[in-house]
Scaffold this active site. Structure first.
Site, PDB file in Angstrom:
ATOM      1  N   ARG A  35      32.140  41.166  39.056  1.00  0.00           N
ATOM      2  CA  ARG A  35      30.761  41.438  38.533  1.00  0.00           C
ATOM      3  C   ARG A  35      29.901  40.352  38.230  1.00  0.00           C
ATOM      4  NH1 ARG A  35      29.645  46.046  34.266  1.00  0.00           N
ATOM      5  NH2 ARG A  35      31.562  45.353  33.347  1.00  0.00           N
ATOM      6  N   HIS A  79      37.265  53.890  33.681  1.00  0.00           N
ATOM      7  CA  HIS A  79      36.670  52.608  33.209  1.00  0.00           C
ATOM      8  C   HIS A  79      35.244  52.320  33.675  1.00  0.00           C
ATOM      9  CE1 HIS A  79      37.253  48.507  31.847  1.00  0.00           C
ATOM     10  NE2 HIS A  79      37.278  48.010  33.036  1.00  0.00           N
ATOM     11  N   ALA A  85      44.190  34.834  43.255  1.00  0.00           N
ATOM     12  CA  ALA A  85      44.486  33.732  42.074  1.00  0.00           C
ATOM     13  C   ALA A  85      43.454  33.331  41.306  1.00  0.00           C
ATOM     14  CB  ALA A  85      45.292  32.838  42.938  1.00  0.00           C
ATOM     15  N   GLY A  86      42.581  34.110  41.195  1.00  0.00           N
ATOM     16  CA  GLY A  86      41.265  33.792  40.385  1.00  0.00           C
ATOM     17  C   GLY A  86      41.433  33.781  38.815  1.00  0.00           C
ATOM     18  N   GLN A  87      40.226  33.920  38.138  1.00  0.00           N
ATOM     19  CA  GLN A  87      40.451  33.805  36.644  1.00  0.00           C
ATOM     20  C   GLN A  87      41.623  34.640  36.272  1.00  0.00           C
ATOM     21  OE1 GLN A  87      38.809  31.507  35.635  1.00  0.00           O
ATOM     22  NE2 GLN A  87      36.834  32.075  35.347  1.00  0.00           N
ATOM     23  N   ILE A  88      41.615  36.068  36.520  1.00  0.00           N
ATOM     24  CA  ILE A  88      42.570  36.745  36.131  1.00  0.00           C
ATOM     25  C   ILE A  88      43.867  36.283  36.634  1.00  0.00           C
ATOM     26  CG2 ILE A  88      43.286  39.249  35.701  1.00  0.00           C
ATOM     27  CD1 ILE A  88      40.351  40.234  35.818  1.00  0.00           C
ATOM     28  N   GLY A  89      44.099  36.245  37.920  1.00  0.00           N
ATOM     29  CA  GLY A  89      45.290  35.952  38.467  1.00  0.00           C
ATOM     30  C   GLY A  89      46.113  34.582  37.771  1.00  0.00           C
ATOM     31  N   ILE A  91      43.752  45.927  39.234  1.00  0.00           N
ATOM     32  CA  ILE A  91      42.693  45.512  38.248  1.00  0.00           C
ATOM     33  C   ILE A  91      41.529  45.301  38.778  1.00  0.00           C
ATOM     34  CG2 ILE A  91      42.155  43.620  36.553  1.00  0.00           C
ATOM     35  CD1 ILE A  91      44.986  43.008  36.072  1.00  0.00           C
ATOM     36  N   THR A  92      41.436  45.253  40.134  1.00  0.00           N
ATOM     37  CA  THR A  92      40.265  45.141  40.690  1.00  0.00           C
ATOM     38  C   THR A  92      39.139  46.237  40.389  1.00  0.00           C
ATOM     39  OG1 THR A  92      41.027  43.763  42.456  1.00  0.00           O
ATOM     40  CG2 THR A  92      38.967  44.802  42.990  1.00  0.00           C
TER      41      THR A  92
HETATM   42  N1  APR Z   1      43.003  39.222  49.403  1.00  0.00           N
HETATM   43  C1  APR Z   1      43.418  37.931  48.391  1.00  0.00           C
HETATM   44  N2  APR Z   1      42.528  37.523  47.690  1.00  0.00           N
HETATM   45  C2  APR Z   1      41.342  37.454  47.764  1.00  0.00           C
HETATM   46  C3  APR Z   1      40.810  38.555  48.741  1.00  0.00           C
HETATM   47  C4  APR Z   1      41.644  38.915  49.612  1.00  0.00           C
HETATM   48  N3  APR Z   1      41.107  39.786  50.764  1.00  0.00           N
HETATM   49  N4  APR Z   1      39.456  38.681  48.544  1.00  0.00           N
HETATM   50  C5  APR Z   1      39.121  37.614  47.694  1.00  0.00           C
HETATM   51  N5  APR Z   1      40.069  37.327  47.084  1.00  0.00           N
HETATM   52  C6  APR Z   1      40.440  36.625  45.902  1.00  0.00           C
HETATM   53  C7  APR Z   1      39.162  35.178  45.666  1.00  0.00           C
HETATM   54  O1  APR Z   1      39.441  34.220  46.519  1.00  0.00           O
HETATM   55  C8  APR Z   1      39.439  35.268  44.086  1.00  0.00           C
HETATM   56  O2  APR Z   1      40.384  33.943  44.045  1.00  0.00           O
HETATM   57  O3  APR Z   1      40.160  37.301  44.672  1.00  0.00           O
HETATM   58  C9  APR Z   1      40.066  36.169  43.518  1.00  0.00           C
HETATM   59  C10 APR Z   1      39.298  37.014  42.510  1.00  0.00           C
HETATM   60  O4  APR Z   1      39.257  35.890  41.423  1.00  0.00           O
HETATM   61  P1  APR Z   1      37.620  35.795  40.535  1.00  0.00           P
HETATM   62  O5  APR Z   1      36.710  35.788  41.487  1.00  0.00           O
HETATM   63  O6  APR Z   1      38.108  34.694  39.648  1.00  0.00           O
HETATM   64  O7  APR Z   1      37.660  37.244  39.866  1.00  0.00           O
HETATM   65  P2  APR Z   1      38.922  37.668  38.480  1.00  0.00           P
HETATM   66  O8  APR Z   1      37.590  37.398  37.379  1.00  0.00           O
HETATM   67  O9  APR Z   1      39.808  37.214  38.539  1.00  0.00           O
HETATM   68  O10 APR Z   1      38.318  39.340  38.586  1.00  0.00           O
HETATM   69  C11 APR Z   1      39.157  40.054  39.437  1.00  0.00           C
HETATM   70  O11 APR Z   1      39.051  42.132  38.500  1.00  0.00           O
HETATM   71  O12 APR Z   1      38.219  42.824  36.479  1.00  0.00           O
HETATM   72  C12 APR Z   1      38.314  42.845  37.983  1.00  0.00           C
HETATM   73  O13 APR Z   1      36.109  43.135  38.092  1.00  0.00           O
HETATM   74  C13 APR Z   1      36.900  42.045  38.314  1.00  0.00           C
HETATM   75  O14 APR Z   1      37.043  43.007  40.461  1.00  0.00           O
HETATM   76  C14 APR Z   1      37.272  41.791  39.724  1.00  0.00           C
HETATM   77  C15 APR Z   1      38.936  41.385  39.669  1.00  0.00           C
END
Ligand code: APR
Length: 320
Positions: free
Chosen positions: A82, A175, A10-14, A118-119
């Site tokens: 990254r 990618h 639920a980070g930036q993309i989520g 997407i990761t």
């Molecule tokens: N289970 C669930 N969520 C997790 C876990 C896990 N084991 N580990 C980390 N997270 C969560 C983090 O808490 C964080 O909120 O994943 C989220 C990632 O969000 P961001 O750090 O904001 O990353 P974001 O910009 O959303 O990108 C996510 O997509 O494009 C790719 O390279 C990017 O791999 C990255 C991914």
């Protein structure tokens, strides 16, 4: 009954995915994150925005896979993004561990879901996700090609001063820096890019610059943001795939799909055009590549294979 999309991460993309899905009223949304507060906070915030827009969807936040049970679609962004100077490949070890945990969380709770990963590093993470989860390969895909194609499209639209809608493009391959933007498959206002070069509307050098900028499109944004990586365009791309599945639109979308002989590759994920409908990846579209395109595609797949070797060193179970 309304569909259910669970967002793992639920980070930036989520968060952006959740917002776009609610604006489109595509499905109810469950935001899952190990950081429970982030998932709950974003769900509540976006849910409140539905009252402004009058959108009829439910949003919830959780850190329990039980709440994601029986999802129609799962979109995975869990992982570490990254940092400046970090290649997608550097992320591999950390994100492999995370994806194993996610695979274990979703395989028993939503065995029939369409799973969009997407990761990054995308091609390897989606391959690992399919292996770890044992879910059918036609239901596990990676989002990259739509994003890469949209970057190529946007840069061309700026160069030619033409609306993005008037441009058709395609980017194949992995990618990463070896992705394959396809000038031969690109039209601008219905005219092929190759013809436009012949007419001196764009120089070969300028086109090369645009191709390089497309390949490094993610890094350019990371450099600006300093903290975190791109999220608006990746989220929009993920939603397009989810929508094609949920509404059975059968759109041909470039995505990281499992190859079983197509394009001459076996048991490997790579970026190719795929028809996405309510059965998942319904068909991989094999377009005829010329010698140069084939060569570039092979270089790109080799980069994916090389990274897979590194992944297998980290986790030998991925060799099977
Ligand atoms: N289970 C669930 N969520 C997790 C876990 C896990 N084991 N580990 C980390 N997270 C969560 C983090 O808490 C964080 O909120 O994943 C989220 C990632 O969000 P961001 O750090 O904001 O990353 P974001 O910009 O959303 O990108 C996510 O997509 O494009 C790719 O390279 C990017 O791999 C990255 C991914």
């Amino acid at each position: 009954m309304r569909k259910k999309i669970s967002l793992i991460g639920a980070g930036q993309i989520g968060g952006t995915l959740a917002h776009l899905i609610s604006i489109k009223e595509l499905a109810d949304v469950v935001l899952f994150d190990v950081a429970e507060g982030i998932a709950k906070g974003k769900a509540l915030d976006i849910a409140q925005s539905t009252a402004v827009d009058g959108n009829d969807v439910n949003l919830t936040g959780t850190s329990s896979y039980e709440d994601t049970k029986n999802s129609d679609v799962i979109i995975i962004t869990a992982g570490v993004p990254r940092k400046p100077g970090m290649s997608r490949d550097d992320l591999l070890e950390i994100n492999l561990k995370i994806i194993k945990e996610v695979a274990n969380g979703i395989k028993s709770t939503s065995p029939n879901a369409f799973v969009i990963c997407i990761t990054n590093p995308l091609d390897i993470i989606v391959m690992a996700l399919q292996k770890y989860s044992g879910m059918p390969a036609n239901k596990v895909v990676g989002m990259a090609g739509i994003l890469d194609s949209s970057r190529f499209n946007y840069f061309l639209s700026q160069e030619f001063n033409v609306p993005v809608k008037k441009i058709k493009t395609l980017v194949l391959g992995g990618h990463g820096d070896t992705m394959v933007p396809m000038p031969n498959r690109t039209t601008i206002n219905g005219k092929s890019l190759i013809e436009l070069i012949k007419e001196n509307k764009i120089t070969k050098e300028k086109l090369e610059d645009i191709i390089t900028r497309t390949r490094k499109g993610g890094a350019e944004i990371i450099k600006f943001l300093q903290k975190g990586s791109a999220f608006y365009a990746p989220a929009a791309s993920g939603v397009e795939m989810a929508e094609s599945y949920i509404k059975n639109l059968k759109k041909t979308l470039p995505c990281a799909a499992y190859l079983n002989g197509e394009y001459g590759f076996n048991k490997l994920y790579a970026g190719v055009p795929a028809i996405i409908g309510n059965k998942g990846v319904e068909k991989i579209v094999e377009i005829k590549l010329d010698t140069k395109e084939k060569e570039n595609f092979e270089v790109s797949v080799k980069a994916v294979k090389d990274l897979l070797k590194i992944a297998i060193k980290i986790d030998p179970s991925l060799a099977n």
